[in-house]
Design an enzyme around this catalytic site. Sequence first.
Site, PDB file in Angstrom:
ATOM      1  N   SER A  33      41.103  39.920  42.326  1.00  0.00           N
ATOM      2  CA  SER A  33      39.887  39.105  42.438  1.00  0.00           C
ATOM      3  C   SER A  33      39.942  37.981  41.401  1.00  0.00           C
ATOM      4  O   SER A  33      40.695  38.074  40.422  1.00  0.00           O
ATOM      5  CB  SER A  33      38.660  39.978  42.143  1.00  0.00           C
ATOM      6  OG  SER A  33      37.487  39.190  42.034  1.00  0.00           O
ATOM      7  N   TYR A  87      33.311  46.287  37.913  1.00  0.00           N
ATOM      8  CA  TYR A  87      34.170  45.618  38.896  1.00  0.00           C
ATOM      9  C   TYR A  87      35.198  44.713  38.207  1.00  0.00           C
ATOM     10  O   TYR A  87      36.393  44.767  38.496  1.00  0.00           O
ATOM     11  CB  TYR A  87      33.298  44.792  39.849  1.00  0.00           C
ATOM     12  CG  TYR A  87      34.053  44.123  40.975  1.00  0.00           C
ATOM     13  CD1 TYR A  87      34.408  44.838  42.120  1.00  0.00           C
ATOM     14  CD2 TYR A  87      34.404  42.774  40.916  1.00  0.00           C
ATOM     15  CE1 TYR A  87      35.097  44.227  43.159  1.00  0.00           C
ATOM     16  CE2 TYR A  87      35.082  42.163  41.951  1.00  0.00           C
ATOM     17  CZ  TYR A  87      35.423  42.887  43.076  1.00  0.00           C
ATOM     18  OH  TYR A  87      36.111  42.285  44.099  1.00  0.00           O
ATOM     19  N   SER A 102      37.819  46.714  36.486  1.00  0.00           N
ATOM     20  CA  SER A 102      38.743  47.343  37.451  1.00  0.00           C
ATOM     21  C   SER A 102      39.718  46.313  38.012  1.00  0.00           C
ATOM     22  O   SER A 102      40.896  46.605  38.233  1.00  0.00           O
ATOM     23  CB  SER A 102      37.961  48.015  38.590  1.00  0.00           C
ATOM     24  OG  SER A 102      37.386  47.065  39.475  1.00  0.00           O
ATOM     25  N   LYS A 103      39.240  45.094  38.224  1.00  0.00           N
ATOM     26  CA  LYS A 103      40.107  44.067  38.816  1.00  0.00           C
ATOM     27  C   LYS A 103      41.074  43.482  37.775  1.00  0.00           C
ATOM     28  O   LYS A 103      42.179  43.070  38.118  1.00  0.00           O
ATOM     29  CB  LYS A 103      39.253  42.968  39.459  1.00  0.00           C
ATOM     30  CG  LYS A 103      38.508  43.437  40.707  1.00  0.00           C
ATOM     31  CD  LYS A 103      39.485  43.851  41.818  1.00  0.00           C
ATOM     32  CE  LYS A 103      38.771  44.232  43.105  1.00  0.00           C
ATOM     33  NZ  LYS A 103      39.701  44.613  44.189  1.00  0.00           N
TER      34      LYS A 103
HETATM   35  N1  LIG Z   1      34.747  39.425  49.634  1.00  0.00           N
HETATM   36  C1  LIG Z   1      35.014  38.845  48.480  1.00  0.00           C
HETATM   37  O1  LIG Z   1      34.416  37.838  48.126  1.00  0.00           O
HETATM   38  C2  LIG Z   1      36.091  39.411  47.576  1.00  0.00           C
HETATM   39  C3  LIG Z   1      36.479  38.631  46.473  1.00  0.00           C
HETATM   40  C4  LIG Z   1      37.478  39.100  45.629  1.00  0.00           C
HETATM   41  C5  LIG Z   1      38.065  40.315  45.880  1.00  0.00           C
HETATM   42  N2  LIG Z   1      37.663  41.069  46.942  1.00  0.00           N
HETATM   43  C6  LIG Z   1      38.332  42.342  47.149  1.00  0.00           C
HETATM   44  O2  LIG Z   1      38.889  42.368  48.436  1.00  0.00           O
HETATM   45  C7  LIG Z   1      38.978  43.713  48.889  1.00  0.00           C
HETATM   46  C8  LIG Z   1      38.337  43.807  50.249  1.00  0.00           C
HETATM   47  O3  LIG Z   1      36.961  43.502  50.118  1.00  0.00           O
HETATM   48  P1  LIG Z   1      36.077  42.967  51.344  1.00  0.00           P
HETATM   49  O4  LIG Z   1      35.375  41.775  50.880  1.00  0.00           O
HETATM   50  O5  LIG Z   1      36.911  42.914  52.557  1.00  0.00           O
HETATM   51  O6  LIG Z   1      34.995  44.146  51.400  1.00  0.00           O
HETATM   52  P2  LIG Z   1      34.532  45.072  52.614  1.00  0.00           P
HETATM   53  O7  LIG Z   1      33.435  45.880  52.050  1.00  0.00           O
HETATM   54  O8  LIG Z   1      34.304  44.263  53.835  1.00  0.00           O
HETATM   55  O9  LIG Z   1      35.816  46.015  52.881  1.00  0.00           O
HETATM   56  C9  LIG Z   1      36.230  46.980  51.981  1.00  0.00           C
HETATM   57  C10 LIG Z   1      36.841  48.115  52.764  1.00  0.00           C
HETATM   58  O10 LIG Z   1      37.355  49.073  51.832  1.00  0.00           O
HETATM   59  C11 LIG Z   1      37.038  50.361  52.311  1.00  0.00           C
HETATM   60  N3  LIG Z   1      36.973  51.327  51.222  1.00  0.00           N
HETATM   61  C12 LIG Z   1      36.035  51.422  50.242  1.00  0.00           C
HETATM   62  N4  LIG Z   1      36.271  52.475  49.476  1.00  0.00           N
HETATM   63  C13 LIG Z   1      37.392  53.070  49.950  1.00  0.00           C
HETATM   64  C14 LIG Z   1      38.129  54.221  49.579  1.00  0.00           C
HETATM   65  N5  LIG Z   1      37.748  54.991  48.555  1.00  0.00           N
HETATM   66  N6  LIG Z   1      39.234  54.544  50.302  1.00  0.00           N
HETATM   67  C15 LIG Z   1      39.611  53.783  51.355  1.00  0.00           C
HETATM   68  N7  LIG Z   1      38.938  52.689  51.762  1.00  0.00           N
HETATM   69  C16 LIG Z   1      37.843  52.347  51.073  1.00  0.00           C
HETATM   70  C17 LIG Z   1      35.685  50.205  52.989  1.00  0.00           C
HETATM   71  O11 LIG Z   1      35.431  51.278  53.899  1.00  0.00           O
HETATM   72  C18 LIG Z   1      35.835  48.859  53.657  1.00  0.00           C
HETATM   73  O12 LIG Z   1      36.321  48.976  54.977  1.00  0.00           O
HETATM   74  C19 LIG Z   1      38.286  44.560  47.819  1.00  0.00           C
HETATM   75  O13 LIG Z   1      39.266  45.105  46.964  1.00  0.00           O
HETATM   76  C20 LIG Z   1      37.445  43.552  47.076  1.00  0.00           C
HETATM   77  O14 LIG Z   1      37.179  43.962  45.758  1.00  0.00           O
HETATM   78  C21 LIG Z   1      36.683  40.639  47.799  1.00  0.00           C
END
Ligand SMILES: NC(=O)c1ccc[n+]([C@@H]2O[C@H](COP(=O)([O-])OP(=O)(O)OC[C@H]3O[C@@H](n4cnc5c(N)ncnc54)[C@H](O)[C@@H]3O)[C@@H](O)[C@H]2O)c1
Length: 268
Positions: free
Chosen positions: A158, A171, A174-175
């Site tokens: 992230s 968060y 962790s990142k």
């Molecule tokens: N959306 C953003 O703006 C953003 C920005 C930076 C980083 N991220 C990172 O990108 C990744 C995906 O996020 P997203 O935005 O698609 O979110 P999202 O909530 O749409 O998807 C996250 C997915 O992870 C799954 N998940 C959660 N806990 C889990 C576990 N213990 N075991 C297996 N699967 C699990 C959920 O069921 C979900 O399908 C994450 O790591 C998030 O931190 C997202």
Amino acid sequence: MAARRMDGKVVVVTGGASGLGRASALRLSEEGAAAVVVADLDGERAAAVAGEVTAAGGAASAFAVDVTDAERCEELARDAVERWGRIDVLVAAAGVSSAAVGAGEQEHDGTDAGLLWSTDTWHRVVDVNLNGLMYTDRAVARQMIAAGQGGSIVNIASICSVWTSGNSTPYAVSKAGAWMLTKSLAVELAPHGIRVNAVGPGFIETPMTAATRADEAAAAGVTGRTLMGRFGQPREVADTVLFLACDESSYFTGSILYPDGGFNAPTR
Ligand SMILES: NC(=O)c1ccc[n+]([C@@H]2O[C@H](COP(=O)([O-])OP(=O)(O)OC[C@H]3O[C@@H](n4cnc5c(N)ncnc54)[C@H](O)[C@@H]3O)[C@@H](O)[C@H]2O)c1
């Protein structure tokens, strides 16, 4: 047909049921991946995304996994190899936000050892985003090492790997750990021809940012700082994942790329 960038590659995507994981599964399949294993805590939605991949002409299977369960991560990697022959690429996107885990905690008075986040929230966020990432990377790396054909691991970190607003400490920490895990594993796995890189997205339109986007002031804070003045689209992150997954990035390891619309360019 012209060669595509993922031709013949077997891919495992965690967090594949939603958002960035789903977009990556679809994008890598579109580029010719031999098979995509869509792995997620939500097995039903993982199966639905595997169905989307198949409907678009790709090959896919679904796997229910809680990445905080180290043995289940080993089963995920073993199952992928048994089903599809090997693993060439891991996209580790499973993750949770502090806000989703500890909904409402910021309204609390911070009596938990002086921090605004409870012990439970701290543990859950770090367990999924850092420990779970390690369990997943390790399980897949073990299979890649056994196969002896190298591979590419892409960890979804992230902008919060290097930036914090102070209101999402579990968060961000962790990142930051995810980014150091990426570099450490790049060192460990280089002798095996396994590249390990990270993607550090800015604010992207997925369910994870739904609350931020729904809050006018919070959304304006994001778009105001983002040089491009908007949230990103999942496909823009999936294109970055694709680059790091495929051979075009053959000289990249231990790196992080930020599809963040310029969010991190300002110095404050
Ligand atoms: N959306 C953003 O703006 C953003 C920005 C930076 C980083 N991220 C990172 O990108 C990744 C995906 O996020 P997203 O935005 O698609 O979110 P999202 O909530 O749409 O998807 C996250 C997915 O992870 C799954 N998940 C959660 N806990 C889990 C576990 N213990 N075991 C297996 N699967 C699990 C959920 O069921 C979900 O399908 C994450 O790591 C998030 O931190 C997202």
